[in-house]
Design an enzyme around this catalytic site. Structure first.
Site, PDB file in Angstrom:
ATOM      1  N   ASP A  63      64.559  30.366  20.141  1.00  0.00           N
ATOM      2  CA  ASP A  63      63.999  31.264  21.332  1.00  0.00           C
ATOM      3  C   ASP A  63      64.772  31.185  22.654  1.00  0.00           C
ATOM      4  O   ASP A  63      65.471  30.123  23.009  1.00  0.00           O
ATOM      5  CB  ASP A  63      62.677  30.987  21.552  1.00  0.00           C
ATOM      6  CG  ASP A  63      62.276  29.461  21.788  1.00  0.00           C
ATOM      7  OD1 ASP A  63      63.100  28.498  21.506  1.00  0.00           O
ATOM      8  OD2 ASP A  63      61.199  29.001  22.317  1.00  0.00           O
TER       9      ASP A  63
ATOM     10  N   GLU B 280      60.443  26.754  20.722  1.00  0.00           N
ATOM     11  CA  GLU B 280      60.328  25.536  21.352  1.00  0.00           C
ATOM     12  C   GLU B 280      60.082  25.563  22.891  1.00  0.00           C
ATOM     13  O   GLU B 280      59.206  24.747  23.189  1.00  0.00           O
ATOM     14  CB  GLU B 280      61.772  25.124  21.465  1.00  0.00           C
ATOM     15  CG  GLU B 280      61.992  23.731  21.825  1.00  0.00           C
ATOM     16  CD  GLU B 280      61.943  23.407  23.330  1.00  0.00           C
ATOM     17  OE1 GLU B 280      61.713  21.925  23.600  1.00  0.00           O
ATOM     18  OE2 GLU B 280      62.307  24.027  24.003  1.00  0.00           O
TER      19      GLU B 280
END
Length: 408
Positions: A76, A134
């Site tokens: 991400d 994350e």
């Protein structure tokens, strides 16, 4: 580098730049996951997708007895407007890969490609873990993947991950046994007072004044309650109060984070914060709401695996490649994996040669792409060395793990 290694390096750069141009926030990693699946399919690596959203597990089976090794990369990006003028600059307004997860994903794909081309040197099973979310603390993506049965079919003997680190030069690595990244908690405070006219403060309860005293008092928790030899920080990241210049605010809000390296210090700070808020609000005749959110735990490396990884890196890149490092209070979702499985998380030097390295999460963050070569080479050498050590039953490494057939 040999021709094959050059091809792998160029492949990693190409994938990293493609991902970098189209960053996606936590929980939105559809395009990034599609790139990963496209590349795994092209390599004929079987995979399972849709794990806790866009999570993917690729599996390389050698058919030979050996360890199960998990390698994880996060996917991400962050809600930050990129300020780096490169040909592969983010095409998505307000989003960028300011933490290097594009590099992590690309390096794991490159690692997989290299392992396949050298699979005769492998034994056991390699698990390729592509993790979403994350940056979505405190939930993250690791725990949802574990809860969704990530390792139902394959239980890793060890698990590995790395993170680009701009404060280390290319060619150096940060490897440390024990705690390497801190616990990252959040808090939200709302103070409720009484509004009024700026010229008549005696008729009101000014929440901005309360907020100011809270901010000052929190800093004394670190300076006067926490052991000076312990690592801890309280940072106020967001303050919101008031309506206009001549009105006293009836509400005020703070959001911030607490970073620690041990459970005792974390508990101490939380208790002191509660006491400070309670007594100050009592004294100032106002009410409050205090929400303390436990985030990622300390990223705790398994000593024997840390020592093993450090030895493999030094053997490959030389004695100066692993300088002594101090841990960071930055939080990391990989800590959830290390709570359950033995492994190591290390830093990959990615500082730019021009000396203009910007920190993680900075709008001008950019890695020296030469780091990508070191990152995947380090990972494949750790894997090859571990497979060899496992085959020879080196108990200092596997520490109680049993040899087993990897096909489950």
């Amino acid at each position: 580098m040999s021709e094959t290694e050059t091809e792998i390096f160029n492949y990693i750069k190409k994938i990293r730049r493609e991902i970098h141009q189209y960053p996606e926030l936590s929980g939105e990693e559809r395009n990034t996951a599609d790139i990963v699946k496209r590349e795994l399919a092209a390599l004929n690596i079987k995979f399972k997708d849709g794990i806790a959203g866009y999570g993917i597990l690729g599996v390389i089976e050698t058919g030979k007895e050996g360890p199960v090794i998990g390698v994880r990369a996060d996917m991400d990006a962050l809600p930050i407007q990129e300020k780096v003028n490169v040909p592969y600059k983010s095409e998505i307004d307000g989003k960028m890969h300011a933490c290097g997860h594009d590099a992590h994903t690309a390096m794991l794909l490159g690692t997989a490609k290299y392992l396949l081309s050298n699979r005769t040197r492998l034994n056991g099973t390699i698990l390729l873990i592509f993790q979403p979310s994350e940056e979505n603390a405190p939930i993250g993506g690791a725990k949802p993947m574990l809860d969704a049965g990530l390792f139902e079919s394959y239980k890793p003997d060890i698990i590995l991950a790395q993170h680009v680190w701009p404060s280390l030069p290319v060619g150096q690595f940060g490897v440390k046994a024990g705690p390497i990244m801190g616990a990252s908690d959040r808090f939200e405070i709302t103070v409720k007072g009484k509004g009024g006219h700026a010229s008549m403060p005696h008729q009101a309860v000014d929440t901005i004044v309360v907020l100011q005293q809270l901010i000052s008092a929190f800093q004394t928790i670190i300076s006067r309650n926490v052991d000076p030899f312990k690592n801890a920080v309280i940072t106020l990241g967001k303050v919101d109060a008031g309506y206009r210049h001549n009105a006293i605010a009836d509400r005020a809000n703070i959001e911030g984070t607490v970073r620690t390296m041990d459970a005792y210090t974390k508990g101490l700070i939380k208790k002191r914060m509660e006491k400070v808020i309670y007594h100050l609000c009592q004294a100032m005749d106002c009410e409050y709401e205090f929400n303390y959110i436990d985030g990622y735990p300390v990223t705790q490396n398994y000593k024997k695996m840390s020592d093993f990884a450090k030895s493999a890196i030094i053997k490959q890149f030389g004695e100066g490649s692993c300088p002594e490092i101090e841990p960071s209070l930055a939080g990391e979702d990989f800590s959830r994996f290390l709570e359950k499985y033995k492994g190591v998380y290390f830093w990959l030097g990615a500082g730019r040669k021009d000396g203009n390295a910007r920190p993680l999460h900075d709008p001008a963050f950019e890695i020296d792409e030469e780091a990508l070569k070191y990152g995947y080479e380090a990972m494949v050498n750790i894997i090859f060395d571990y497979c060899s050590a496992f085959a020879s039953s080196n108990d200092l490494v596997v520490s109680g793990a049993n040899k087993h057939k990897t096909k489950r």
